[in-house]
Design a protein around this motif. Structure first.
Motif, PDB file in Angstrom:
ATOM      1  N   THR A 405      -7.077  -5.778  26.886  1.00 38.60           N
ATOM      2  CA  THR A 405      -8.845  -4.892  26.817  1.00 38.60           C
ATOM      3  C   THR A 405      -8.015  -3.297  28.938  1.00 38.60           C
ATOM      4  O   THR A 405      -7.752  -4.116  28.890  1.00 38.60           O
ATOM      5  CB  THR A 405     -10.226  -5.004  27.166  1.00 38.60           C
ATOM      6  N   THR A 406      -9.473  -2.433  28.821  1.00 37.57           N
ATOM      7  CA  THR A 406      -9.028  -1.797  29.752  1.00 37.57           C
ATOM      8  C   THR A 406      -9.066  -2.812  30.739  1.00 37.57           C
ATOM      9  O   THR A 406      -8.771  -2.653  32.037  1.00 37.57           O
ATOM     10  CB  THR A 406      -9.433  -0.528  29.566  1.00 37.57           C
ATOM     11  N   ALA A 407     -10.268  -3.412  30.828  1.00 35.11           N
ATOM     12  CA  ALA A 407     -11.055  -4.236  31.911  1.00 35.11           C
ATOM     13  C   ALA A 407      -9.580  -5.353  32.386  1.00 35.11           C
ATOM     14  O   ALA A 407     -10.010  -5.747  33.385  1.00 35.11           O
ATOM     15  CB  ALA A 407     -12.289  -5.246  31.701  1.00 35.11           C
ATOM     16  N   GLY A 408      -8.793  -5.720  31.278  1.00 38.53           N
ATOM     17  CA  GLY A 408      -7.739  -6.760  31.078  1.00 38.53           C
ATOM     18  C   GLY A 408      -6.542  -6.377  32.243  1.00 38.53           C
ATOM     19  O   GLY A 408      -5.882  -6.986  33.534  1.00 38.53           O
ATOM     20  N   ALA A 409      -5.977  -5.453  31.803  1.00 43.06           N
ATOM     21  CA  ALA A 409      -5.237  -4.385  32.304  1.00 43.06           C
ATOM     22  C   ALA A 409      -5.022  -3.713  33.676  1.00 43.06           C
ATOM     23  O   ALA A 409      -4.359  -3.966  34.339  1.00 43.06           O
ATOM     24  CB  ALA A 409      -4.766  -3.173  31.722  1.00 43.06           C
ATOM     25  N   LEU A 410      -6.729  -3.405  33.761  1.00 45.56           N
ATOM     26  CA  LEU A 410      -7.188  -3.433  35.175  1.00 45.56           C
ATOM     27  C   LEU A 410      -6.709  -4.048  36.253  1.00 45.56           C
ATOM     28  O   LEU A 410      -7.112  -4.041  37.590  1.00 45.56           O
ATOM     29  CB  LEU A 410      -8.579  -2.557  35.622  1.00 45.56           C
ATOM     30  N   LEU A 411      -7.500  -5.974  35.557  1.00 45.42           N
ATOM     31  CA  LEU A 411      -7.102  -6.531  36.887  1.00 45.42           C
ATOM     32  C   LEU A 411      -5.845  -7.635  37.120  1.00 45.42           C
ATOM     33  O   LEU A 411      -5.782  -7.646  37.905  1.00 45.42           O
ATOM     34  CB  LEU A 411      -8.019  -8.189  36.183  1.00 45.42           C
ATOM     35  N   VAL A 412      -5.215  -7.259  35.541  1.00 44.51           N
ATOM     36  CA  VAL A 412      -4.048  -8.123  36.112  1.00 44.51           C
ATOM     37  C   VAL A 412      -2.242  -7.176  36.082  1.00 44.51           C
ATOM     38  O   VAL A 412      -1.024  -7.561  35.519  1.00 44.51           O
ATOM     39  CB  VAL A 412      -3.259  -9.152  34.351  1.00 44.51           C
ATOM     40  N   GLY A 413      -3.077  -5.602  35.264  1.00 45.87           N
ATOM     41  CA  GLY A 413      -1.112  -4.831  34.881  1.00 45.87           C
ATOM     42  C   GLY A 413      -0.972  -5.118  36.587  1.00 45.87           C
ATOM     43  O   GLY A 413       0.876  -4.707  36.237  1.00 45.87           O
ATOM     44  N   ARG A 414      -1.474  -4.816  37.493  1.00 41.30           N
ATOM     45  CA  ARG A 414      -0.493  -4.098  39.119  1.00 41.30           C
ATOM     46  C   ARG A 414       0.814  -5.555  38.567  1.00 41.30           C
ATOM     47  O   ARG A 414       1.648  -5.558  39.220  1.00 41.30           O
ATOM     48  CB  ARG A 414      -1.433  -4.190  39.302  1.00 41.30           C
ATOM     49  N   SER A 455       0.231   3.310  35.000  1.00 42.80           N
ATOM     50  CA  SER A 455      -0.503   3.692  36.641  1.00 42.80           C
ATOM     51  C   SER A 455      -0.210   4.773  36.398  1.00 42.80           C
ATOM     52  O   SER A 455      -0.166   5.836  36.111  1.00 42.80           O
ATOM     53  CB  SER A 455       0.027   2.355  37.318  1.00 42.80           C
ATOM     54  N   TYR A 456      -1.217   5.487  37.599  1.00 40.99           N
ATOM     55  CA  TYR A 456      -1.640   6.165  38.874  1.00 40.99           C
ATOM     56  C   TYR A 456      -1.268   6.379  40.490  1.00 40.99           C
ATOM     57  O   TYR A 456      -2.409   5.509  40.800  1.00 40.99           O
ATOM     58  CB  TYR A 456      -2.160   7.452  38.428  1.00 40.99           C
ATOM     59  N   LEU A 457       0.219   6.477  41.229  1.00 42.51           N
ATOM     60  CA  LEU A 457       0.373   5.653  42.772  1.00 42.51           C
ATOM     61  C   LEU A 457      -0.374   4.632  42.829  1.00 42.51           C
ATOM     62  O   LEU A 457      -0.548   4.303  43.376  1.00 42.51           O
ATOM     63  CB  LEU A 457      -1.035   6.631  43.912  1.00 42.51           C
ATOM     64  N   GLY A 458       0.604   4.018  41.407  1.00 41.48           N
ATOM     65  CA  GLY A 458       0.402   3.030  41.683  1.00 41.48           C
ATOM     66  C   GLY A 458      -0.526   2.285  41.412  1.00 41.48           C
ATOM     67  O   GLY A 458      -1.080   0.486  40.857  1.00 41.48           O
ATOM     68  N   TYR A 459      -1.846   2.808  41.147  1.00 41.02           N
ATOM     69  CA  TYR A 459      -2.752   2.267  40.653  1.00 41.02           C
ATOM     70  C   TYR A 459      -2.896   2.039  39.062  1.00 41.02           C
ATOM     71  O   TYR A 459      -3.459   3.001  38.246  1.00 41.02           O
ATOM     72  CB  TYR A 459      -4.154   2.628  41.151  1.00 41.02           C
ATOM     73  N   VAL A 460      -3.823   0.998  38.845  1.00 45.20           N
ATOM     74  CA  VAL A 460      -3.424   0.585  36.852  1.00 45.20           C
ATOM     75  C   VAL A 460      -4.771   1.149  36.437  1.00 45.20           C
ATOM     76  O   VAL A 460      -5.776   1.950  36.998  1.00 45.20           O
ATOM     77  CB  VAL A 460      -3.550  -0.775  37.031  1.00 45.20           C
ATOM     78  N   LEU A 461      -4.400   2.455  35.277  1.00 40.93           N
ATOM     79  CA  LEU A 461      -5.320   3.655  34.734  1.00 40.93           C
ATOM     80  C   LEU A 461      -6.139   2.391  33.329  1.00 40.93           C
ATOM     81  O   LEU A 461      -6.696   2.962  32.630  1.00 40.93           O
ATOM     82  CB  LEU A 461      -4.973   4.295  33.981  1.00 40.93           C
ATOM     83  N   GLY A 462      -4.988   1.909  32.919  1.00 39.99           N
ATOM     84  CA  GLY A 462      -5.080   0.890  31.527  1.00 39.99           C
ATOM     85  C   GLY A 462      -3.987   1.133  30.661  1.00 39.99           C
ATOM     86  O   GLY A 462      -2.912   1.508  31.207  1.00 39.99           O
ATOM     87  N   VAL A 463      -4.292   0.772  29.154  1.00 41.83           N
ATOM     88  CA  VAL A 463      -3.273   0.636  28.465  1.00 41.83           C
ATOM     89  C   VAL A 463      -3.022   1.736  27.044  1.00 41.83           C
ATOM     90  O   VAL A 463      -4.155   3.171  26.821  1.00 41.83           O
ATOM     91  CB  VAL A 463      -3.917  -0.358  27.139  1.00 41.83           C
ATOM     92  N   ALA A 464      -1.935   2.249  27.314  1.00 47.66           N
ATOM     93  CA  ALA A 464      -1.723   3.383  25.635  1.00 47.66           C
ATOM     94  C   ALA A 464      -0.775   2.641  24.800  1.00 47.66           C
ATOM     95  O   ALA A 464      -0.098   2.004  25.115  1.00 47.66           O
ATOM     96  CB  ALA A 464      -1.337   3.991  26.486  1.00 47.66           C
ATOM     97  N   ILE A 465      -0.533   3.720  24.204  1.00 44.30           N
ATOM     98  CA  ILE A 465       0.668   3.747  23.300  1.00 44.30           C
ATOM     99  C   ILE A 465       1.511   4.466  22.786  1.00 44.30           C
ATOM    100  O   ILE A 465       1.454   5.520  22.917  1.00 44.30           O
ATOM    101  CB  ILE A 465       0.411   3.521  21.583  1.00 44.30           C
ATOM    102  N   PHE A 466       2.820   3.756  23.577  1.00 42.56           N
ATOM    103  CA  PHE A 466       3.954   4.755  23.397  1.00 42.56           C
ATOM    104  C   PHE A 466       5.323   4.480  21.972  1.00 42.56           C
ATOM    105  O   PHE A 466       5.236   3.868  21.702  1.00 42.56           O
ATOM    106  CB  PHE A 466       4.874   4.513  24.285  1.00 42.56           C
ATOM    107  N   HIS A 467       4.690   5.740  20.854  1.00 39.52           N
ATOM    108  CA  HIS A 467       4.797   5.815  19.162  1.00 39.52           C
ATOM    109  C   HIS A 467       5.884   6.316  19.477  1.00 39.52           C
ATOM    110  O   HIS A 467       6.884   6.879  20.506  1.00 39.52           O
ATOM    111  CB  HIS A 467       3.577   6.599  18.964  1.00 39.52           C
TER     112      HIS A 467
END
Length: 502
Positions: A405-414, A455-467
């Protein structure tokens, strides 16, 4: 009295004559400088944001604001907080929407500082929504242990959970229950916050139209419920524990008179304690009102008048329960299933490259069919009432392929070491608007196709799909995409921070 509007919400809309003619006039004898008090209520309320201590330092947050041309200044007495102009809409900023900061009125941040919180304590927030104080307390506990956030309204609990998810809080269980009838099966708590529902007179600078609805009868009507909530807190507080009672109103009927009655009901069991509030000018609680004379002990309460610190109005009383009272057991309830979760975690490790043993800091379980939740490893919800949710919903397993989830990515993505892509400023704005955008040639050659963390400036933004087609599709949640990337649009109710006061 002039009418307020979304367009003019930062303008002066109430006049000194309006204030004097309103029910607030009955406080003239309590205020040290009536003219200054009235003048403050006719000015817009300055904004305030605090840095999420798990994601960004206050200096770095000030730097992000400075890049936007926003003047921000530290708030004396509130570590991590920055004062911003009244017209600044924090809820529209990318860094707010990805949980780097939270908007919360200055005086509303003080209760958490006075709770004397430390990791290992068991804490109850009896009237928690919309969650700013809950999040503060969660971080003061180190984002571990057990904090219960309760509210009577299910819709307000949903709003509260959204704030906790955005900020990455994993040590909270939410409950939807009448705090005045909080069950004894919950056991006792080391700290209890009763931020009681009130007539909200102290929010007038933010809610200018409230002046038209003020009525002394509201304070009389709310008093019994406030007493019931504080009475229940005394019952559920452990011996030697601390209770903080607060309101955002000036009315003695909702403040000192409530505290006085509860003290009288528990002689020898409860006492007001003296607390220091550096950086803020306060007045002592009153010891007389109308024909009532109160105990001198009530002077240990604190009144925050708007003209003293350029804030809203607030009231705080800090109480301690006698260590000689009876200690009760702390029964807990099992939350979710932990069977079969290792396979899903192994899949996350294989894709995103988390360190060996990474998930040991959490309890991972399945609370719904949608996927997995993360809780602090030592989180232990009480046996009752029934939990609405515990921790943070972080991995969706009912879709193919499964995804954080976005919340999950924000928490563990870094902590991910693979499938993580740094975006440009233009790409960041497109991502926050839920758009599909082109990668740079360097990005396209370096990043495998599929699900990625951005991420942007090292801060996680969330999940995306690279098609495979070569474009990047934003997966930022629709309900969070009120963040306006680029020039700010006219303010609407949706634009306002979810927790500008509470």
């Amino acid at each position: 009295m002039a009418e307020g509007s979304a367009r003019g919400r930062a303008a002066v809309v109430n006049t000194p004559a309006d204030i004097a003619a309103s029910p607030l006039g009955r406080y003239r004898s309590l205020v040290d400088d009536w003219d200054a008090f009235v003048a403050s209520l006719c000015r817009p309320l300055p904004g305030c944001v605090w840095a999420n201590p798990t994601r960004i330092g206050v200096d770095a947050l000030a730097g992000l604001l400075a890049e936007q041309g926003v003047a921000a200044a530290p708030v004396p007495g509130l570590p991590g907080a920055l004062a911003v102009p009244a017209s600044f809409r924090a809820g529209q900023q990318w860094w707010y929407c990805v949980g780097l900061a939270h908007a919360q009125e200055v005086v509303s941040q003080i209760p958490a500082l006075l709770m004397d919180l430390a990791p290992g304590q068991r804490v109850l927030d009896l009237c928690a929504a919309p969650g700013g104080k809950t999040a503060q307390m969660a971080f003061a506990l180190g984002n571990r242990g057990t904090l219960i956030a309760n509210d009577l309204s299910f819709m307000r609990i949903k709003s509260l959970q959204g704030n906790l998810d955005r900020l990455g809080v994993v040590n909270v269980t939410t409950t939807c229950s009448d705090g005045a009838n909080w069950p004894s099966a919950s056991g006792q708590f080391d700290r209890i916050l009763v931020d009681a529902p009130c007539s909200s007179e102290g929010t007038l600078r933010r809610n200018v139209s409230l002046l038209q609805r003020l009525d002394h009868a509201n304070s009389e009507r709310l008093g019994p419920r406030q007493r019931a909530l504080l009475r229940k807190a005394v019952q559920r507080c452990r011996p030697g524990g601390r209770i903080l009672y607060s309101t955002c109103t000036f009315a003695p009927e909702e403040n000192e008179l409530v505290v006085a009655d509860i003290l009288a009901e528990h002689p020898g069991e409860l006492r007001l304690i003296e607390v220091s509030i550096p950086g803020f000018l306060t007045q002592p609680g009153i010891t007389a009102w109308g024909d009532k004379t109160l105990s001198p002990e009530l002077a240990l309460c604190h009144r925050f008048w708007p003209h003293h610190n350029d804030t809203g109005g607030f009231f705080i009383a800090v109480l301690e329960k006698s260590p000689a009272c009876l200690v009760e057991p702390q029964p807990t309830q099992a939350v979710g299933s932990e069977i079969g979760n290792a396979e899903w975690l192994a899949g996350l490790d294989a894709k995103y490259g988390f360190a060996e043993g990474y998930w040991g800091q959490y309890r991972v379980n399945r609370q719904t069919r949608r996927g997995l939740h993360l809780m602090a490893a030592d989180h232990a919800p009480p046996a009752a009432p029934k939990a609405e949710g515990s921790g943070l919903f972080f991995h969706r397993t009912n879709v193919r392929p499964p995804k954080p989830t976005t919340a999950g990515a924000l928490l563990v993505g870094r902590d991910a070491t693979r499938f993580r892509l740094e975006l440009t400023e233009t790409q960041r704005d497109a991502y926050m608007r839920r758009e599909t955008f082109e990668p740079t040639p360097e990005q396209a050659s370096a990043m495998p196709r599929g699900q990625i963390i951005v991420s942007y400036l090292g801060y996680v933004l969330g999940v995306a799909i690279f098609h495979r087609s070569g474009v990047i599709e934003s997966q930022f949640p629709r309900r969070w995409s009120g963040c306006a990337a680029g020039p700010q649009a006219p303010a609407t109710a949706r634009d306002l921070p979810a927790d500008a006061l509470g």
